[in-house]
Scaffold this active site. Structure first.
Site, PDB file in Angstrom:
ATOM      1  N   GLU A 123      -2.496  -3.945  -5.009  1.00  0.00           N
ATOM      2  CA  GLU A 123      -2.138  -2.643  -4.406  1.00  0.00           C
ATOM      3  C   GLU A 123      -3.239  -2.193  -3.456  1.00  0.00           C
ATOM      4  OE1 GLU A 123       0.985  -1.508  -4.108  1.00  0.00           O
ATOM      5  OE2 GLU A 123       1.166  -1.338  -6.283  1.00  0.00           O
ATOM      6  N   HIS A 124      -2.835  -1.673  -2.309  1.00  0.00           N
ATOM      7  CA  HIS A 124      -3.758  -1.239  -1.247  1.00  0.00           C
ATOM      8  C   HIS A 124      -4.613  -2.406  -0.744  1.00  0.00           C
ATOM      9  CE1 HIS A 124      -2.946   3.094  -1.097  1.00  0.00           C
ATOM     10  NE2 HIS A 124      -2.652   2.970  -2.383  1.00  0.00           N
ATOM     11  N   THR A 125      -4.075  -3.587  -0.863  1.00  0.00           N
ATOM     12  CA  THR A 125      -4.783  -4.770  -0.353  1.00  0.00           C
ATOM     13  C   THR A 125      -4.174  -5.246   0.965  1.00  0.00           C
ATOM     14  OG1 THR A 125      -3.369  -5.962  -1.888  1.00  0.00           O
ATOM     15  CG2 THR A 125      -5.669  -5.730  -2.520  1.00  0.00           C
TER      16      THR A 125
ATOM     17  N   ASP B 224       5.739  -3.693   2.399  1.00  0.00           N
ATOM     18  CA  ASP B 224       7.061  -3.163   2.059  1.00  0.00           C
ATOM     19  C   ASP B 224       8.166  -3.814   2.891  1.00  0.00           C
ATOM     20  OD1 ASP B 224       5.426  -1.567   0.590  1.00  0.00           O
ATOM     21  OD2 ASP B 224       5.808   0.263   1.721  1.00  0.00           O
TER      22      ASP B 224
HETATM   23  C1  GLA Z   1       2.612   1.750   0.656  1.00  0.00           C
HETATM   24  C2  GLA Z   1       2.451   1.023   1.990  1.00  0.00           C
HETATM   25  C3  GLA Z   1       2.132  -0.455   1.778  1.00  0.00           C
HETATM   26  C4  GLA Z   1       0.969  -0.651   0.808  1.00  0.00           C
HETATM   27  C5  GLA Z   1       1.155   0.204  -0.451  1.00  0.00           C
HETATM   28  C6  GLA Z   1      -0.045   0.168  -1.346  1.00  0.00           C
HETATM   29  O1  GLA Z   1       3.742   1.291  -0.015  1.00  0.00           O
HETATM   30  O2  GLA Z   1       3.610   1.163   2.777  1.00  0.00           O
HETATM   31  O3  GLA Z   1       1.880  -1.087   3.014  1.00  0.00           O
HETATM   32  O4  GLA Z   1      -0.245  -0.381   1.429  1.00  0.00           O
HETATM   33  O5  GLA Z   1       1.462   1.556  -0.145  1.00  0.00           O
HETATM   34  O6  GLA Z   1      -0.271  -1.104  -1.838  1.00  0.00           O
END
Ligand code: GLA
Length: 394
Positions: free
Chosen positions: A38-40, A176
């Site tokens: 996550e957040h990578t 996403d």
């Molecule tokens: C949101 C963003 C993604 C990702 C996540 C965290 O969903 O759209 O690109 O950064 O947060 O992992």
């Protein structure tokens, strides 16, 4: 060869029949979960998402004039603009997810006439399941098919991500949209966000269900905090680069580099970067667990991710922390963590099948009693990505 073929795997929602003429294109694009990582994505790291059995559907029909008429069936709302002068909606956000991608097609030089497009979705909004990416990708595929553009999947993904940056104002990574388009039934996608190489890892687990517990809250700081985290990561990279020019992103960083070059400058930036460096490492180890079918170890890493997101990256909230803590000592729960950008939305839980009903019932009561909120729960199945469901006459 056409990039997308009509799919017979999914049925067309009943409500779209009223919008269906002989020349209508109907597309489906799913929401996503993310197992770990996550957040990578915007740090050029790895992610492990999958598309799910909840999706956005668009029925797009050509018009003889240059108007764009958009309908949200679920909200019973409409919005009208013009292909030569696409105006953002200031009242509702849903039209902008559709229009953002139209603009990307225009910018790419695609000549388009007017059209009607009706939208319906069964992805819970604001739950962190990427309903916006699903709408962008469903719309992008409908435009691709209708205007016979012949985009490849990755180009569609990148255009949808850009639409989110430019029309929705969130500097999101690529996860996403990639998961929505590239999803594969019963598989997670191990995506390297630097090279965009990916492999499908089987994720059909006998006796284990993926349970999403929805806090039903969305704290307003979401998108500003997201963009702020991104900047903090970039700041950390800039400090490291002064000494280690080969470090182009946090993907290239080690904890030793952070200790040497970031910690002396700023403790908070250090904390953010530390989480990301550890999370990348954790994902690689988690993939090995998956290959060894060691789900207990995999689940343990999910708990560790939550700890990092909550304490170091600070994108959790009391509701998410509560939902993870309350299931933590339940032996039927293999792993749990907050999922997605944070500040609300869902936790993702891997749960022994026979314990799912009791877990949902007990957690609902506990959540109500402690957080004074109503919990929602969904079981997610891993499904195939974006597809055309119908394109008669094209
Ligand atoms: C949101 C963003 C993604 C990702 C996540 C965290 O969903 O759209 O690109 O950064 O947060 O992992």
């Amino acid at each position: 060869m056409p990039a997308f073929v009509a799919s017979e795997d999914f049925s067309i929602p009943e409500v779209l029949n009223a919008y269906r003429l002989p020349s209508t294109v109907i597309t489906r694009s799913p929401g996503r979960i993310n197992l770990i990582g996550e957040h990578t994505d915007y740090n050029n790291g790895y992610v492990l998402p999958a598309a799910i059995d909840k999706a956005a559907y668009i029925a797009l029909t050509p018009r003889t004039d240059k108007a764009i008429h958009l309908f949200s069936i679920d909200l019973n709302d409409s919005y009208t603009t013009h292909i030569d002068n696409i105006e953002k909606s200031t009242k509702a956000s849903w039209p902008n997810y559709m229009l953002g991608i139209v603009l990307q097609f225009k910018n790419a030089g695609v000549v388009m006439g007017g059209f009607d497009a009706a939208l319906t979705a069964d992805i819970p909004i604001g739950a962190g399941l990427s309903s916006s990416a699903a709408v962008e990708c469903a719309m992008g595929m409908a435009l691709d098919k209708h205007f016979k553009v012949g985009l490849d999947k990755l180009t569609l993904v990148k255009m949808a991500q850009k639409a989110e940056h430019e029309f929705a104002g969130v500097q999101c990574g690529i996860m996403d949209q990639f998961a929505s388009v590239f999803g594969k039934r019963n598989h997670v996608i191990k995506l390297d966000c630097r090279s965009l190489e990916y492999v499908y890892e089987p994720f059909a687990m006998d006796g284990i269900k993926i349970v999403l517990l929805d806090t039903q809250v969305k704290h307003s700081l979401g998108s500003s905090a997201y963009n702020e985290r991104r900047l903090q990561c970039e700041q950390g990279v800039a400090w490291m680069q002064e000494h280690e020019p080969q470090v182009k992103s946090l993907r290239d960083a080690t904890l030793a580099m952070l200790d040497a070059h970031v910690l002396p400058k700023d403790a908070l930036v250090y904390q953010r970067c530390k989480y990301v460096v550890e999370e990348n490492e954790r994902l690689l180890n988690a993939c090995q667990d998956l290959e060894a079918m060691n789900m207990q170890a995999f689940g343990q890493r999910m708990f560790e991710t939550h700890e990092g997101l909550s304490k170091l990256y600070e994108v959790s909230c009391p509701e998410l922390d509560f939902l993870v803590n309350v299931v933590k000592d339940n032996p039927a729960v293999i792993g749990a963590r907050m999922m997605g950008a944070g500040f609300g939305g869902c936790t993702i839980n891997l749960v022994a099948e026979d314990a799912v009903d009791a877990l949902i019932a007990n957690t609902t009561i506990a959540y109500k009693n402690t957080m004074q909120q109503q919990l929602k729960a969904y079981i997610a199945k891993i499904e195939t990505g974006t597809s055309v469901l119908s394109c008669q006459g094209l």
